[in-house]
Design a protein around this motif. Structure first.
Motif, PDB file in Angstrom:
ATOM      1  N   GLY A  13      -0.851   6.117  -7.947  1.00  0.00           N
ATOM      2  CA  GLY A  13      -1.327   7.073  -6.946  1.00  0.00           C
ATOM      3  C   GLY A  13      -2.275   6.450  -5.948  1.00  0.00           C
ATOM      4  O   GLY A  13      -2.179   6.690  -4.734  1.00  0.00           O
ATOM      5  N   LEU A  14      -3.211   5.634  -6.427  1.00  0.00           N
ATOM      6  CA  LEU A  14      -4.179   4.981  -5.543  1.00  0.00           C
ATOM      7  C   LEU A  14      -3.492   3.984  -4.617  1.00  0.00           C
ATOM      8  O   LEU A  14      -3.827   3.890  -3.427  1.00  0.00           O
ATOM      9  CB  LEU A  14      -5.248   4.272  -6.379  1.00  0.00           C
ATOM     10  CG  LEU A  14      -6.346   3.540  -5.595  1.00  0.00           C
ATOM     11  CD1 LEU A  14      -7.117   4.501  -4.697  1.00  0.00           C
ATOM     12  CD2 LEU A  14      -7.290   2.812  -6.554  1.00  0.00           C
ATOM     13  N   VAL A  15      -2.530   3.246  -5.150  1.00  0.00           N
ATOM     14  CA  VAL A  15      -1.792   2.273  -4.331  1.00  0.00           C
ATOM     15  C   VAL A  15      -1.016   2.982  -3.223  1.00  0.00           C
ATOM     16  O   VAL A  15      -1.052   2.558  -2.054  1.00  0.00           O
ATOM     17  CB  VAL A  15      -0.836   1.455  -5.225  1.00  0.00           C
ATOM     18  CG1 VAL A  15       0.148   0.659  -4.373  1.00  0.00           C
ATOM     19  CG2 VAL A  15      -1.623   0.516  -6.141  1.00  0.00           C
ATOM     20  N   LEU A  16      -0.322   4.039  -3.570  1.00  0.00           N
ATOM     21  CA  LEU A  16       0.429   4.788  -2.556  1.00  0.00           C
ATOM     22  C   LEU A  16      -0.504   5.427  -1.533  1.00  0.00           C
ATOM     23  O   LEU A  16      -0.189   5.484  -0.339  1.00  0.00           O
ATOM     24  CB  LEU A  16       1.281   5.868  -3.228  1.00  0.00           C
ATOM     25  CG  LEU A  16       2.454   5.360  -4.074  1.00  0.00           C
ATOM     26  CD1 LEU A  16       3.090   6.514  -4.832  1.00  0.00           C
ATOM     27  CD2 LEU A  16       3.498   4.658  -3.202  1.00  0.00           C
ATOM     28  N   TRP A  17      -1.655   5.911  -1.993  1.00  0.00           N
ATOM     29  CA  TRP A  17      -2.647   6.480  -1.076  1.00  0.00           C
ATOM     30  C   TRP A  17      -3.108   5.428  -0.062  1.00  0.00           C
ATOM     31  O   TRP A  17      -3.265   5.727   1.118  1.00  0.00           O
ATOM     32  CB  TRP A  17      -3.829   7.036  -1.854  1.00  0.00           C
ATOM     33  CG  TRP A  17      -5.044   7.288  -1.010  1.00  0.00           C
ATOM     34  CD1 TRP A  17      -6.179   6.537  -0.955  1.00  0.00           C
ATOM     35  CD2 TRP A  17      -5.235   8.368  -0.083  1.00  0.00           C
ATOM     36  NE1 TRP A  17      -7.070   7.071  -0.061  1.00  0.00           N
ATOM     37  CE2 TRP A  17      -6.517   8.197   0.494  1.00  0.00           C
ATOM     38  CE3 TRP A  17      -4.459   9.449   0.314  1.00  0.00           C
ATOM     39  CZ2 TRP A  17      -7.030   9.068   1.442  1.00  0.00           C
ATOM     40  CZ3 TRP A  17      -4.972  10.319   1.271  1.00  0.00           C
ATOM     41  CH2 TRP A  17      -6.241  10.128   1.819  1.00  0.00           C
ATOM     42  N   ARG A  18      -3.320   4.193  -0.538  1.00  0.00           N
ATOM     43  CA  ARG A  18      -3.733   3.134   0.384  1.00  0.00           C
ATOM     44  C   ARG A  18      -2.700   2.929   1.486  1.00  0.00           C
ATOM     45  O   ARG A  18      -3.053   2.783   2.665  1.00  0.00           O
ATOM     46  CB  ARG A  18      -3.906   1.814  -0.374  1.00  0.00           C
ATOM     47  CG  ARG A  18      -4.479   0.676   0.460  1.00  0.00           C
ATOM     48  CD  ARG A  18      -4.020  -0.682  -0.042  1.00  0.00           C
ATOM     49  NE  ARG A  18      -2.655  -0.993   0.331  1.00  0.00           N
ATOM     50  CZ  ARG A  18      -1.713  -1.401  -0.512  1.00  0.00           C
ATOM     51  NH1 ARG A  18      -1.971  -1.528  -1.798  1.00  0.00           N
ATOM     52  NH2 ARG A  18      -0.501  -1.660  -0.066  1.00  0.00           N
ATOM     53  N   VAL A  19      -1.429   2.951   1.121  1.00  0.00           N
ATOM     54  CA  VAL A  19      -0.364   2.753   2.107  1.00  0.00           C
ATOM     55  C   VAL A  19      -0.372   3.890   3.127  1.00  0.00           C
ATOM     56  O   VAL A  19      -0.341   3.649   4.343  1.00  0.00           O
ATOM     57  CB  VAL A  19       1.013   2.672   1.415  1.00  0.00           C
ATOM     58  CG1 VAL A  19       2.131   2.597   2.450  1.00  0.00           C
ATOM     59  CG2 VAL A  19       1.064   1.454   0.479  1.00  0.00           C
ATOM     60  N   VAL A  20      -0.442   5.125   2.641  1.00  0.00           N
ATOM     61  CA  VAL A  20      -0.408   6.283   3.540  1.00  0.00           C
ATOM     62  C   VAL A  20      -1.676   6.336   4.388  1.00  0.00           C
ATOM     63  O   VAL A  20      -1.622   6.555   5.606  1.00  0.00           O
ATOM     64  CB  VAL A  20      -0.248   7.589   2.734  1.00  0.00           C
ATOM     65  CG1 VAL A  20      -0.355   8.799   3.652  1.00  0.00           C
ATOM     66  CG2 VAL A  20       1.082   7.594   2.001  1.00  0.00           C
ATOM     67  N   PHE A  21      -2.808   6.129   3.760  1.00  0.00           N
ATOM     68  CA  PHE A  21      -4.085   6.197   4.478  1.00  0.00           C
ATOM     69  C   PHE A  21      -4.161   5.117   5.548  1.00  0.00           C
ATOM     70  O   PHE A  21      -4.602   5.371   6.680  1.00  0.00           O
ATOM     71  CB  PHE A  21      -5.238   6.053   3.485  1.00  0.00           C
ATOM     72  CG  PHE A  21      -6.601   6.261   4.101  1.00  0.00           C
ATOM     73  CD1 PHE A  21      -6.984   7.514   4.547  1.00  0.00           C
ATOM     74  CD2 PHE A  21      -7.494   5.211   4.219  1.00  0.00           C
ATOM     75  CE1 PHE A  21      -8.238   7.716   5.109  1.00  0.00           C
ATOM     76  CE2 PHE A  21      -8.743   5.395   4.776  1.00  0.00           C
ATOM     77  CZ  PHE A  21      -9.129   6.654   5.219  1.00  0.00           C
ATOM     78  N   GLY A  22      -3.729   3.896   5.208  1.00  0.00           N
ATOM     79  CA  GLY A  22      -3.720   2.817   6.191  1.00  0.00           C
ATOM     80  C   GLY A  22      -2.846   3.149   7.386  1.00  0.00           C
ATOM     81  O   GLY A  22      -3.210   2.899   8.541  1.00  0.00           O
ATOM     82  N   ALA A  23      -1.675   3.723   7.112  1.00  0.00           N
ATOM     83  CA  ALA A  23      -0.779   4.105   8.204  1.00  0.00           C
ATOM     84  C   ALA A  23      -1.407   5.183   9.081  1.00  0.00           C
ATOM     85  O   ALA A  23      -1.333   5.130  10.313  1.00  0.00           O
ATOM     86  CB  ALA A  23       0.554   4.602   7.639  1.00  0.00           C
ATOM     87  N   LEU A  24      -2.063   6.157   8.452  1.00  0.00           N
ATOM     88  CA  LEU A  24      -2.651   7.262   9.207  1.00  0.00           C
ATOM     89  C   LEU A  24      -3.822   6.814  10.066  1.00  0.00           C
ATOM     90  O   LEU A  24      -3.966   7.255  11.217  1.00  0.00           O
ATOM     91  CB  LEU A  24      -3.089   8.374   8.253  1.00  0.00           C
ATOM     92  CG  LEU A  24      -1.964   9.175   7.597  1.00  0.00           C
ATOM     93  CD1 LEU A  24      -2.522  10.144   6.567  1.00  0.00           C
ATOM     94  CD2 LEU A  24      -1.159   9.934   8.646  1.00  0.00           C
ATOM     95  N   ILE A  25      -4.675   5.956   9.544  1.00  0.00           N
ATOM     96  CA  ILE A  25      -5.816   5.521  10.359  1.00  0.00           C
ATOM     97  C   ILE A  25      -5.355   4.585  11.480  1.00  0.00           C
ATOM     98  O   ILE A  25      -5.988   4.526  12.544  1.00  0.00           O
ATOM     99  CB  ILE A  25      -6.926   4.869   9.501  1.00  0.00           C
ATOM    100  CG1 ILE A  25      -6.428   3.611   8.780  1.00  0.00           C
ATOM    101  CG2 ILE A  25      -7.497   5.885   8.516  1.00  0.00           C
ATOM    102  CD1 ILE A  25      -7.521   2.894   7.979  1.00  0.00           C
ATOM    103  N   ALA A  26      -4.256   3.865  11.256  1.00  0.00           N
ATOM    104  CA  ALA A  26      -3.684   3.069  12.348  1.00  0.00           C
ATOM    105  C   ALA A  26      -3.142   3.993  13.435  1.00  0.00           C
ATOM    106  O   ALA A  26      -3.355   3.765  14.634  1.00  0.00           O
ATOM    107  CB  ALA A  26      -2.578   2.156  11.819  1.00  0.00           C
TER     108      ALA A  26
END
Length: 447
Positions: A13-26
């Motif tokens: 869950g944390l790994v997937l959150w990092r991917v989504v969060f990184g995409a969103l802040i970009a």
């Protein structure tokens, strides 16, 4: 406590959150350029309304802020792919914090939440799987993380939603006055504009908002209601995205579900090749006292900040004192009228000042009803006149209305606001007391 905080759990869950969060802040960074937000907020104005005490944070000259946001976007992409993760996340967190403190014209709670999450992510080991860092460093790679890494995000989100619900428990929200006013501005929306004008829709929005904010985290925490809670969350946030157009926040909120669903479910659907961690080891780090201490202080502050408005003598909805940093989201509709007068030294004559000439159109809409921005505007007017060799007093006649009610005097008109000191922890005497018929619209609707 050791078992509760430091038991290792699967990190899917944390790994997937990092991917989504990184995409969103970009997307947030690049989108700010594409939509003109950077130009309107940081480049066009002659000055920005900094958070008081952060005047040293100024926009870069020329096209500098465009390059600034491009760099932020690159750091966001680096977070997404997990390359130099902590460095990239720390750089984005610092740069976004500077943007946040640099201006209040476009203030909203979502920007504040993003700043907090960015800093939390700096401390979370979200790059130990499905990342370039893990591929390049086998010692870093791990299928597990301590449970506290999930708990800090869940608790932060729970605080946000709970305060957002409680803040709505006041008359003009409970009788749907506020939601009706909000929806009037959406009447020209294609397909749904007329639907949003229906009275029962206003009541539904008002009470669904209260109930959703209060219950969504418990629904996601409880296994039997998790899928239902997620479905409601998707509908709720997509509705907000379409109607209120509030950027990445609805999609970030949907992605919070990654911290609630089981790793088995997430791994099966998104990372089928990942090793599922089930050992449940308890590993207590040497820095446990520091970790517990830092996060304890952090969450005490997060719980206390939204309550600080009770220390002021008047209603936060009227004075705005204690409004920011407290998850008071979309609670009221405000209108204001501002006339500024200047009076030169050794003169009894007050002259109307063309205050709009100092501000961009976006700033003009924001500055008229907020005490801290009025105070800063008075300082800027005094500075502008001093540059012309004039020493002036600055008086403001501000009429304010809340939630479509009548206009009332907001600022004491005979106070030289440019001579006042800003008192962040004390009520400002130059703000007029809340009028007796403050909730007049609400009372009429109840009748």
């Amino acid at each position: 406590m050791n078992k509760f905080l430091f038991k290792h759990i699967d990190n899917t869950g944390l790994v997937l959150w990092r991917v989504v969060f990184g995409a969103l802040i970009a997307i947030e960074a690049f989108g700010a350029i594409a939509t003109g937000w950077v130009r309107r907020t940081l480049i066009e104005p002659d000055f920005t309304f900094n958070f008081i005490g952060f005047d040293f944070l100024q926009p870069l000259p020329g096209d500098g802020m465009y390059y600034y946001f491009i760099l932020m976007g690159i750091f966001g992409l680096m977070v997404m792919v997990g390359y130099k993760y902590r460095f990239s996340m720390a750089c984005y967190a610092l740069m976004w914090t500077c943007v946040y403190l640099m201006q209040k014209t476009s203030y909203n709670n979502h920007y504040y939440l993003m700043m907090l999450l960015c800093w939390l992510m700096v401390f979370l080991p979200a790059n130990r799987w499905f990342s370039i860092d893990a591929q390049q460093n086998s010692k870093l790679k791990s299928p597990s993380v301590p449970r506290w890494t999930y708990l800090v995000v869940i608790f932060q989100v729970w605080i946000v939603y709970t305060y957002a619900s409680v803040a709505k428990w006041y008359p003009d929200w409970l009788n749907a006055t506020v939601t009706e006013l909000f929806m009037k501005s959406k009447s020209d929306y294609w397909l749904i504009g007329s639907f949003l004008q229906l009275d029962w829709v206003h009541w539904c929005i008002a009470y669904v908002g209260i109930i959703f904010d209060l219950l969504i985290v418990p629904l996601l925490l409880y296994k039997r209601t998790r899928v239902i809670g997620f479905a409601i969350s998707v509908f709720f946030h997509l509705f907000n995205s379409i109607v209120f157009q509030i950027g990445i926040f609805p999609y970030m909120s949907i992605a919070f579900a990654l911290f609630f669903f089981s790793s088995e479910t997430l791994q099966k659907r998104f990372l089928p090749k990942k090793t599922l961690y089930t050992a449940g080891e308890i590993k207590v780090p040497n820095y446990k006292p520091l970790l517990v201490g830092v996060f304890s202080v952090y969450f005490i502050v997060q719980i206390a900040l939204p309550l600080r408005h009770w220390a002021f003598q008047d209603d936060v909805l009227w004075t705005e004192e204690g409004h920011r940093l407290s998850w008071r989201m979309m609670l009221r509709s405000k209108g204001s009228r501002l006339i500024v007068y200047t009076q030169e030294e050794n003169s009894d004559e007050r002259k109307i000042y063309r205050w709009r000439d100092l501000l961009s159109k976006k700033q003009q809409r924001s500055a008229k009803s907020k005490p801290d921005m009025l105070w800063r505007l008075a300082k800027e007017i005094k500075k502008a006149e001093a540059a012309k060799g004039k020493n002036v007093k600055v008086f403001m006649d501000v009429k304010l209305r809340i939630n479509g009610g009548r206009y009332h005097q907001f600022v004491t008109p005979d106070t030289d606001i440019s001579a006042e000191k800003w008192l962040p922890l004390k009520h400002l005497d130059w703000i007029e007391p809340r009028p007796a018929d403050y909730h007049k619209v609400a009372e009429k609707k109840e009748e």
